[in-house]
Design an enzyme around this catalytic site. Structure first.
Site, PDB file in Angstrom:
ATOM      1  CD  GLN A  37      -3.088   2.710   6.993  1.00  0.00           C
ATOM      2  OE1 GLN A  37      -3.680   3.075   8.013  1.00  0.00           O
ATOM      3  NE2 GLN A  37      -3.697   2.629   5.831  1.00  0.00           N
TER       4      GLN A  37
ATOM      5  CG  ASP B 171      -2.897   8.144  -1.391  1.00  0.00           C
ATOM      6  OD1 ASP B 171      -2.575   8.503  -0.242  1.00  0.00           O
ATOM      7  OD2 ASP B 171      -2.790   6.975  -1.804  1.00  0.00           O
TER       8      ASP B 171
ATOM      9  NE  ARG C 262       0.226   1.371   3.435  1.00  0.00           N
ATOM     10  CZ  ARG C 262       1.160   2.227   3.700  1.00  0.00           C
ATOM     11  NH1 ARG C 262       2.439   1.842   3.796  1.00  0.00           N
ATOM     12  NH2 ARG C 262       0.898   3.506   3.877  1.00  0.00           N
ATOM     13  N   GLY C 263       0.259   2.405  -0.068  1.00  0.00           N
ATOM     14  CA  GLY C 263       1.035   3.637  -0.227  1.00  0.00           C
ATOM     15  C   GLY C 263       1.108   3.934  -1.717  1.00  0.00           C
ATOM     16  CB  ALA C 264       0.334   7.031  -3.599  1.00  0.00           C
TER      17      ALA C 264
HETATM   18  O1  MRU Z   1      -4.423   3.420   2.377  1.00  0.00           O
HETATM   19  P1  MRU Z   1      -2.936   3.553   2.302  1.00  0.00           P
HETATM   20  O2  MRU Z   1      -2.210   2.946   3.446  1.00  0.00           O
HETATM   21  O3  MRU Z   1      -2.403   3.102   0.949  1.00  0.00           O
HETATM   22  O4  MRU Z   1      -2.700   5.123   2.380  1.00  0.00           O
HETATM   23  C1  MRU Z   1      -1.414   5.634   2.296  1.00  0.00           C
HETATM   24  C2  MRU Z   1      -1.355   7.086   2.487  1.00  0.00           C
HETATM   25  O5  MRU Z   1      -2.332   7.743   2.726  1.00  0.00           O
HETATM   26  C3  MRU Z   1      -0.027   7.744   2.280  1.00  0.00           C
HETATM   27  O6  MRU Z   1       0.097   8.878   3.076  1.00  0.00           O
HETATM   28  C4  MRU Z   1       0.099   8.140   0.808  1.00  0.00           C
HETATM   29  O7  MRU Z   1      -0.117   7.034  -0.025  1.00  0.00           O
HETATM   30  C5  MRU Z   1       1.409   8.717   0.503  1.00  0.00           C
HETATM   31  S1  MRU Z   1       2.620   7.439   0.527  1.00  0.00           S
HETATM   32  C6  MRU Z   1       4.132   7.957   0.155  1.00  0.00           C
END
Ligand code: MRU
Length: 364
Positions: free
Chosen positions: A205, A246, A53-55
């Site tokens: 997270q 994201d 996960r994470g963009a």
């Molecule tokens: O739902 P997730 O855990 O994928 O959400 C992640 C986030 O909100 C992060 O802050 C975002 O993706 C930036 S990651 C470098």
């Protein structure tokens, strides 16, 4: 980044097994386990269940999914892109990575499609790590300034206190992270940093991933409940905030994990800088009004009604916290309007949250 004295990346292509090794993030922080993804189906499952996960990380993982699909003849380029793109709707890096792959593969003869897809997926992974390190360098200058200013005001200052939300660390990217990259660089530069880690319900997270990362990098941190940030800011205990994104509109509206907006409001009320760290691939230049235009992922109700943790035997368990009859709403992200953002930290420089500043950076 390091885990137990071992240098690691969040995902790595394993040539011997022709698969992608990932850290299963649904098992952290109590269990460190890796999983080998070997097909388009494995990749879709890993993204939608948030094993990855994470963009930025979603985008690079999807690129390998495209490679598997082409290698196995599971789907055409366009249908594999469509299937992957549907796994999570908010992070624009997913579509960005798939578009980058498609553009690169457009003119490639079918016999070489899979091998070229792998070359490009590996390049995207390498590029992501380099971009995030550059974000760290850019953000370091802001942290250096903040630390110098704090010391000038208070000679006894012990640490620069930074609040972050969710996980925008190396687990959310291939390496370094976005919001945490400047913090890692600051530690290397000898700045005493302390991080307030929002737990980040419903999936925690912050408590599960950010705290785990910071522990392994030896960075002092304190996990707080999501509602504590405002109180800490009012009492002078937060010097600045840094979060990830994201999707960011061309005017600088930022979509990030649910709860980010409330932190930005509290920061503005207390005159605390609120920075967003992001790769330029997170900017969706086609969008102007984040609130109206960014699709917000709705996730399963069970993420709210239930919580995960370990029992006395160290086994992962899920317990129910809300009544089964309770109606719940689980929007995964919210939008922080540009007016609440102090600046955007990118790999090419620091931008103000407005269209001209962002366009100037994109053109560099
Ligand atoms: O739902 P997730 O855990 O994928 O959400 C992640 C986030 O909100 C992060 O802050 C975002 O993706 C930036 S990651 C470098």
């Amino acid at each position: 980044m390091r885990v137990n004295e071992q240098q690691l990346r969040t995902i790595e292509y394993d040539a011997a097994r022709d698969g992608l090794t990932i850290i299963d993030q649904t098992r952290l922080p109590h269990h460190f386990e890796t999983v080998l993804l070997r097909s388009l189906g494995d990749v879709c499952h890993a993204i939608s269940t948030m094993q990855v996960r994470g963009a930025p990380l979603i985008g690079v993982t999807a690129a390998y999914g495209l490679y598997f699909a082409l290698r196995d003849g599971d789907a055409s380029l366009s249908s594999a892109c469509r299937i992957l793109n549907e796994t999570r709707p908010t992070a624009v890096n997913l579509a960005w990575a798939l578009t980058s792959m498609s553009t690169r593969l457009e003119t490639v003869a079918s016999a070489h499609l899979a091998s070229e897809a792998l070359v490009h997926a590996n390049a995207l992974a390498q590029e992501d790590a380099m971009i995030c390190e550059a974000i760290g360098e850019q953000g370091l200058s802001l942290l250096q300034e903040a630390w110098e200013a704090k010391k000038a005001k208070d000679g006894d200052a012990q640490a620069l206190n930074i609040l972050t939300h969710c996980n925008a660390g190396w687990l959310a990217t291939v390496d370094w992270g976005t919001a945490l990259a400047p913090i890692y660089k600051a530690k290397l530069a000898g700045i005493p940093v302390h991080v307030w880690v929002d737990e980040t319900r419903p999936r925690n997270q912050g408590a599960f991933l950010t705290a785990w990362e910071l522990k392994h990098q030896g960075i002092p941190h304190t996990v707080i409940v999501d509602n504590a940030g405002g109180h800490l800011m009012q009492n002078g205990l937060v010097d600045l905030c840094i979060v990830g994104s994201d999707r960011t509109t061309i005017r600088g509206d930022v979509c990030n994990k649910i709860g980010t907006y409330l932190k930005a409001l509290a920061a503005a009320d207390n005159h605390i800088p609120f920075y967003v760290a992001l790769p330029l691939s997170t900017i969706d230049a086609s969008l102007h009004d984040g609130l109206k235009e960014i699709p917000i992922e709705q996730r399963s109700a069970s993420e709210i009604t239930h919580m995960q943790g370990i029992d006395e035997h160290g086994e992962l368990r899920s317990v129910q916290v809300a009544l089964s009859e309770s109606v719940v709403d689980n929007a995964g992200f919210d939008v922080t309007p540009a007016r609440l953002v102090t600046a955007l930290i990118t790999e090419k420089g620091i931008a103000l949250p407005n269209e001209s500043s962002l366009r100037e950076l994109l053109a560099r």
